[in-house]
Every structure is written in C-alpha cells, then in structure tokens.
Write an enzyme that holds these catalytic residues in place. Structure first.
Site, short mmCIF file in Angstrom:
data_model
loop_
_atom_site.label_atom_id
_atom_site.label_comp_id
_atom_site.label_asym_id
_atom_site.label_seq_id
_atom_site.Cartn_x
_atom_site.Cartn_y
_atom_site.Cartn_z
N GLU A 8 0.80 -1.21 0.00
CA GLU A 8 0.00 0.00 0.00
C GLU A 8 0.85 1.28 0.00
O GLU A 8 0.55 2.21 -0.74
CB GLU A 8 -0.93 0.01 1.22
CG GLU A 8 -1.98 1.09 1.06
CD GLU A 8 -2.96 1.12 2.21
OE1 GLU A 8 -2.83 0.28 3.12
OE2 GLU A 8 -3.85 1.98 2.18
N ASP A 9 1.89 1.30 0.80
CA ASP A 9 2.61 2.56 0.99
C ASP A 9 3.88 2.70 0.17
O ASP A 9 4.41 3.80 0.03
CB ASP A 9 2.97 2.75 2.48
CG ASP A 9 1.73 2.90 3.34
OD1 ASP A 9 0.67 3.25 2.77
OD2 ASP A 9 1.81 2.66 4.55
#
Ligand code: MN
Length: 734
Positions: A82-83
C-alpha cells in the site's frame, strides 16, 4: 495513555528467539525487517516517528503472541504494497507467494470503508463478515488486529474526527472479532482505548470510581488470596492465584446495558486461580464452596461446556470475608492461554523436525475450517445452542449462502451465493437494475451473468432508456431482482398491448370510413361489444387487439357491425323454432351452440376444422348446422345463415380428420421421411398419396390424418416443414 517504550528490531528477534530456533526462520525475520526499513525509509507517522516503528511494533506483538516466522515477517511487510508501491509479484519474488498473499489480503481489507452507525445502510455484522471472509486466513486477521491495536495505541496523533471514527470502527468491528477469536487481551485493550476516545467523560468517571475504591478493594482481595492460598496449600494442590481487575469498558457496558450502579457490579472483586489439571480445577472449586457460601445461579462450568470461542474456565461467585462478594475463576494453564490469546494460542507456532509441507498444509486447513466455524460474532453470548448446530448455521451463513461485495464507495452488499451483477444492481436501486447495461468488477468489464465473489468491488454501467431483458430471469439469484424484472416486463407487455389496441381501432375506423359508414357511430364501445362474441373475444379491447394482430378480419367486423340488425333477426327467427335453453353440447362432435339445444350439427368437409380452430356454423336447408373454419372460402360470402358455435371444452378425447398437402423437391426417401415425422408427432395416418411433377421435379404429397386438436396439428405442420427439401405445407380446404 500508557507510557510505553517502542521495541526495536532487535527486541523482535529476541522475543522470537524464545520459540523460533531455526536459523532460516530467524534470517527471514531479519530480511523482512531490513526490507521494510529500506522501503519505508523517509516515511513518517503522524507522531513524527519513522514509519518502521509501527511495523516493528506490529511484528513485536505478533512475536509475543507466539506467531510463526511467516506471520511475523508479513507483519513487518504489511504496508509495503500500500505505501511503497511494491507489487504482489515483486514481493512473491523477493520473499514467497505465501507472504505476498498475506500482505495483499491485509491491504485489501484496508480498503473496506467504515461508514459508521449513522449510515442507514451500515450493518456492523456484515462488515465483520466481509472482513473475515476477505481475510480467508487466520494469520491475516491476526496481523490486522495487531495493526489496529498499535494504531489505537497511537491514536492521540490523529485529528479528533479521525479518532472518533477509528475508535467507533474498532469497537464495532475489531473488538468483536478479537472476542470471537477469543483473544481477550487484545479485545480488552481495544475496547478500553475506543472507550477513551469515544466517551472520555464516562471513561474518566469510571476510572475515578475504580480508583477511589482501589485501596479498600486491594486489601480485601489480598486478604482473600491469603486465605484461599493457605487452604489450597494445606491440601497440596499446585496453583497460582492473583487478583484481577475488570477493564473499564466492561464495567461501563454492564452499568449502561444492565442499568446497574457501580457498586452493584458483582464481579468487581475478582480472583483467578490457575492450576495444573482439569481435576484440580474441580477440587479447588469444592474447597472454595465448602469454605464460602456460593451465590446460587452464578456457578458456570465452561470446562464441561466451553464457550463457542473455545474459552474454558470455571466461574463461581462467593460471599467472602466481611460479606464481600468475589468472582472466582478457576482454570488450567492451557485454558488460561486460550482465554488470553484465543485462536492465537492454537495457532501458536511449533518448531519440529517431523514437520513436512504436507502435514503443515493439512494442519492449516484444519485450523482454517475451525476458524471458519467461528468466523461470525453473534450478539448472543450464551452457550445454549449446541455446538454442531451453531457451526452448521455459521458455515451456511457465511461461507455458503452469502457473498459480500462492495460498491466503489465501500458500501457492503450481501448477496446469496452465485449472485450476479444484475442482483447487485437491483439491490442498489430498482432504476439501476432496469437500466443496467454492463458491469465492472475489480476494474474489469464482465458479462452481466458473472457470479460475484466476496470482496469484489462492483460497479454497474447504466444507460437511460434501456430495460431489463427476459434472459436475465435465467441467471438472477435474488427474488428481489426476479420480481422487479418480471414486473417491468409485464408492464411493458401491457403498454404494447395498449398500443396494439389503438392500432386496431385505427384499422377498423378506416375500414368503416372506406365503406362509407359513419365510423364514429359504429365505433361506440357498446356496439362493438355486442359483436365481440361473434369473433370469440370477450370485450372491446380484445377485439381491437385481434384486428391489430390480424387474427380478426376487420372487414368481417365491419360487416357484422353494419349488418347487425339483419343477422340478429335471423338468429332470432331461428331461435324461435328451436328450443332456447342452457348451452347444450353435441358430445359426438365436441361442439356446442350457446343457448340452443338439440341442433343437428356436423363438421364441414371442405375445410375440416379440428378442435381449437376458429369456427363458425352455417345453417343448411336440410342438413342442420355445418361447422366450418372461419376462414373457409365457402362461407366467405354468406352473411346470413351464420350461427355462432363453440368447441365443447369437455371433449378432449375425440379425434378429428384433417388433410395436409406437402409440396417438396423430389428426392429419394422423401415420403418415408415425411411419414416418419408425422408418426413421431403421434398423429394417426389414414392415407397417403404422392404425385411427382417431372417437369418441375417437385412432389405433391397428400396426407389424411386424425388428430386431437389444433395444437397437435400445428406441431406436426412445423415438424414436416423442417423435413429436408420440403417447400410448403398446408392444410387443405376446397
Ligand atoms: Mn499498518
């Protein structure tokens, strides 16, 4: 809230080394920690701390829960997709497919959007179900719970609005899941943290109440522990004993839901005794009940009948020293592990040499099926339903009967298994269903009959002016969609009929004008309805419809309307001669003349009507009534001497003669093929004759048959038409 020192990567490794000794496993943890450090480098949390601190905390808590090396590694890596933009495939290549799948599932659950209780569509139960169904793997849930735990511990850095939203979500979704999985340590902490952010006033109020009584309570508990210890030691039983305090949120909940005052909450003074064996538990219970008076109805034996989340313990409430009331819990070490860590205790990583991939897989599957059975949190905490019943319901409810899909906005929709985008569309809104033309599932266009799966994000493409298709009825799974589609189609059909009626009116109107009649006068509804019967329809609308679809000849209607007087008088004259009574049947022919009895009737030989044909009676001079087909050329010019006749519906067994003429290109076996088809239609053959035209190379085949009704006849005609080289098939009238 509590001051607490962040663990470092070393602390994680040290914690893991207490139960993980395999060098490869330990190397995996180091690799995951370094990978996370590198990829999250330069990222910070709202607290200002480097992002890796969050990941180290998650991994550390997982290690204290005795999770396996893969789970801890996934804990370190849980935010890289996600990051950091790391892809599934890259993660699978750098680590393993297993780790990539765990991280991807954790990421996917993160996209579930919590709308809160104010959203009328929101159902916490559904959210929990989709959460668990999406996870598919207990390890994903554990990582997600621990992730949330650490986020809750550091919630003070969020805006007040976020704090409230996240705390509400934690209380609604995460704490119940932790409870369902029996992880009471995480559940209690999540509840107290949420409580603090959601209702700080009450939180402090209860904390203060607990505090004021603390000294007094502590002393009472201390004295009780001493007394019980002495008693058990004298009886040579091994045990650990300690006082415990209820967490604040559970006190608050009891006060709020059971409307109790603080001092009424009985189990505020609580003692837990941990011993060696199950038998010891009952022994200890015996000694305690012998020494102190138990409060009736408060003894609960969760050892004999475990809670559905596997919790085992004996609970009893006794009146102790100075008439103070104590709740005593008695259990073994193992039971205590399960009570504190729930499913995590079962999942606990075991190193061993006898482990091979196959048995491990089997164990995972066993645990997963066990886990599935506990996947739903029910409000009912009592243990009344039998375990197998409970499991059967859950299994059916969550994993067989339903799929949980989402709108692009994160709204969760539950649908029966096998449901399609059309079912989804009708659940969103009737208009969305009616105008659906396409479906996008997880960003890809799919056919409208695609079966949806849990976790799918579904978007419906609509187009104004379109409508549902009859084909949809073949694949929709919800009654809601089915009914809406049917209603729509019926309405459309009525509209279409209405249009046809208007069309029929115009045709008849024009026909009357063409013949020089005053259309307005004859088009009167009453007048029209007086001739309906002649055309075997019951009212104005049906007659007009018949004209529009060409089953009723407008010329005949015109004639009937304008000649009505004359024909009525003829009929009347006839009726005077004949008996005028209730409808009679001529059972021999299967025919009736409404209102007329004992009339001689026979079937006209020229057109040979069969049961179900549109028919009409022709009154002959000497031979009674001859029944013709309405389109028989021989009666087309007879305006008078016509009488209405009907088939007698009670007559189904009779056989009617019919003649068929087939024209075909001549070929070998033509006759055989036709005869075969006719007999396959269960039609009795009376005679066959064939002639061949040698110039055109065609054959004309005449068939005399006997059959029951028009339906059978039409069916036979249709099948004969399909025979190779057949050009035309006709009923013969002459
Ligand atoms: Mn996280």
């Amino acid at each position: 809230m509590s001051d607490y020192k962040n663990p470092g990567i070393d602390d994680v490794i040290r914690e893991a080394k207490q139960y993980i000794h395999n060098p490869e496993s330990l190397a995996l943890l180091e690799k995951a920690a370094n990978y996370a450090s590198e990829h999250h480098a330069g990222q910070f949390r709202r607290s200002g701390e480097p992002y890796i601190i969050h990941l180290t905390n998650v991994a550390y808590i997982l290690a204290t829960m005795r999770c396996g090396p893969v789970t801890i590694a996934a804990g370190f890596l849980h935010d890289v997709i996600e990051d950091c933009g790391v892809t599934h495939d890259q993660l699978a290549a750098d680590f393993s497919e297993e780790i990539a799948e765990l991280v991807e599932a954790v990421t996917k659950i993160g996209t579930l959007e919590y709308k809160g209780k104010d959203d009328p569509e929101y159902q916490a139960a559904n959210h929990r179900k989709i959460f668990i169904a999406m996870a598919k793997d207990i390890r994903v849930i554990l990582i997600k719970l621990v992730d949330r735990l650490h986020n809750m511990r550091t919630l003070q850095y969020q805006s007040e609005k976020s704090q409230k939203r996240i705390a509400a979500e934690t209380l609604d979704i995460y704490a119940p899941i932790a409870h369902r999985l029996g992880i009471s340590s995480i559940k209690n902490e999540l509840e107290d943290l949420s409580f603090y952010y959601l209702n700080r006033e009450e939180y402090y109020h209860i904390a203060k109440l607990v505090e004021t009584k603390k000294t007094e309570r502590d002393e009472a508990v201390k004295k009780m522990i001493e007394d019980i210890s002495a008693m058990l030691e004298a009886n040579h039983i091994e045990f650990r004993i300690f006082g415990r305090s209820k967490h604040l949120y559970s006190i608050y909940r009891k006060m709020a839901t059971k409307h109790k005052r603080f001092d009424e909450i009985l189990d505020l003074l609580a003692i837990r005794i941990i011993t060696k064996t199950e038998l010891n538990c009952y022994e200890i219970l015996g000694y305690i009940h012998a020494a102190y008076r138990p409060i009736p109805g408060r003894l609960k034996d969760y050892i004999a009948v475990p809670k559905t989340n596997m919790y085992q313990s004996i609970h009893t409430t006794i009146i102790g020293n100075d008439s103070k009331i104590f709740e005593v819990q008695i259990r073994t070490e193992e039971m205590d592990q399960v009570a504190e860590r729930g499913i995590a205790a079962h999942w606990r990583y075991k190193e061993g040499t006898q482990y091979d991939a196959k048995t491990e897989q089997k164990e995972i599957e066993d645990k997963l099926s066990w886990f599935k059975n506990f996947a739903v949190y029910t409000e009912d905490e009592s243990n009344t339903a039998s375990a197998s019943e409970y499991m059967a319901t859950l299994q059916h409810d969550v994993f067989e009967a339903n799929v949980y899909v989402m709108t692009p906005m994160g709204r969760v929709i539950d649908l029966p298994n096998g449901a399609t985008p059309i079912d989804f569309a009708y659940r969103i809104h009737t208009d969305v269903g009616h105008t659906a033309v396409g479906a996008i599932v997880n960003n890809a266009m799919v056919p409208l009959n695609t079966a949806l799966h849990t976790g799918d994000v579904v978007q419906i493409k609509t187009m104004k002016g379109t409508g549902p298709s009859e084909d949809w009825l073949k694949f929709v799974k919800t009654n809601q969609a089915r009914n809406k589609i049917k209603n729509y189609l019926q309405k459309k059909e009525t509209e279409k009929r209405q249009e046809r009626v208007g069309e029929g009116e115009r045709i008849l109107h024009d026909e009357l004008r063409r013949r020089g009649f005053d259309a307005k006068e004859y088009m009167e509804k009453k007048k029209i309805e007086s001739v309906c019967r002649e055309f075997h329809v019951s009212n104005y609308t049906e007659l007009m419809y018949g004209i529009a679809v060409k089953s009723i000849n407008p010329t005949s209607v015109c004639e009937k309307l304008t000649n009505q007087k004359k024909s009525v008088s003829e009929d009347e004259a006839l009726s005077r001669v004949l008996n005028k009574e209730a409808p009679r049947r001529n059972s021999k022919l299967g025919l009736i003349i409404p209102g007329i009895e004992s009339m001689r009737m026979s079937i006209a030989h020229c057109c040979l009507p069969v049961y179900g044909d549109d028919i009409i009676g022709f009154i002959t001079k000497n031979d009674g009534v001859k029944v013709h087909r309405t389109d028989c050329p021989n009666i087309q010019n007879s305006k008078s001497r016509i009488i209405h006749v009907e088939w007698d519906e009670g007559e189904k067994e009779r056989l009617y003669d019919s003649r068929i003429i087939v024209l075909a290109r001549d070929r070998s076996f033509l006759l055989t093929d036709i005869v075969t088809v006719v007999s396959q239609c269960k039609v009795a053959m009376e005679s066959v004759s064939a002639t061949v035209n040698h110039e055109s190379l065609t054959a004309t085949i005449k068939l005399s048959v006997r059959l029951h009704d028009r339906e059978q006849l039409e069916n036979m005609l249709a099948n004969v038409r399909k025979v190779e080289s057949v050009i035309s098939v006709e009923r013969k009238a002459y």
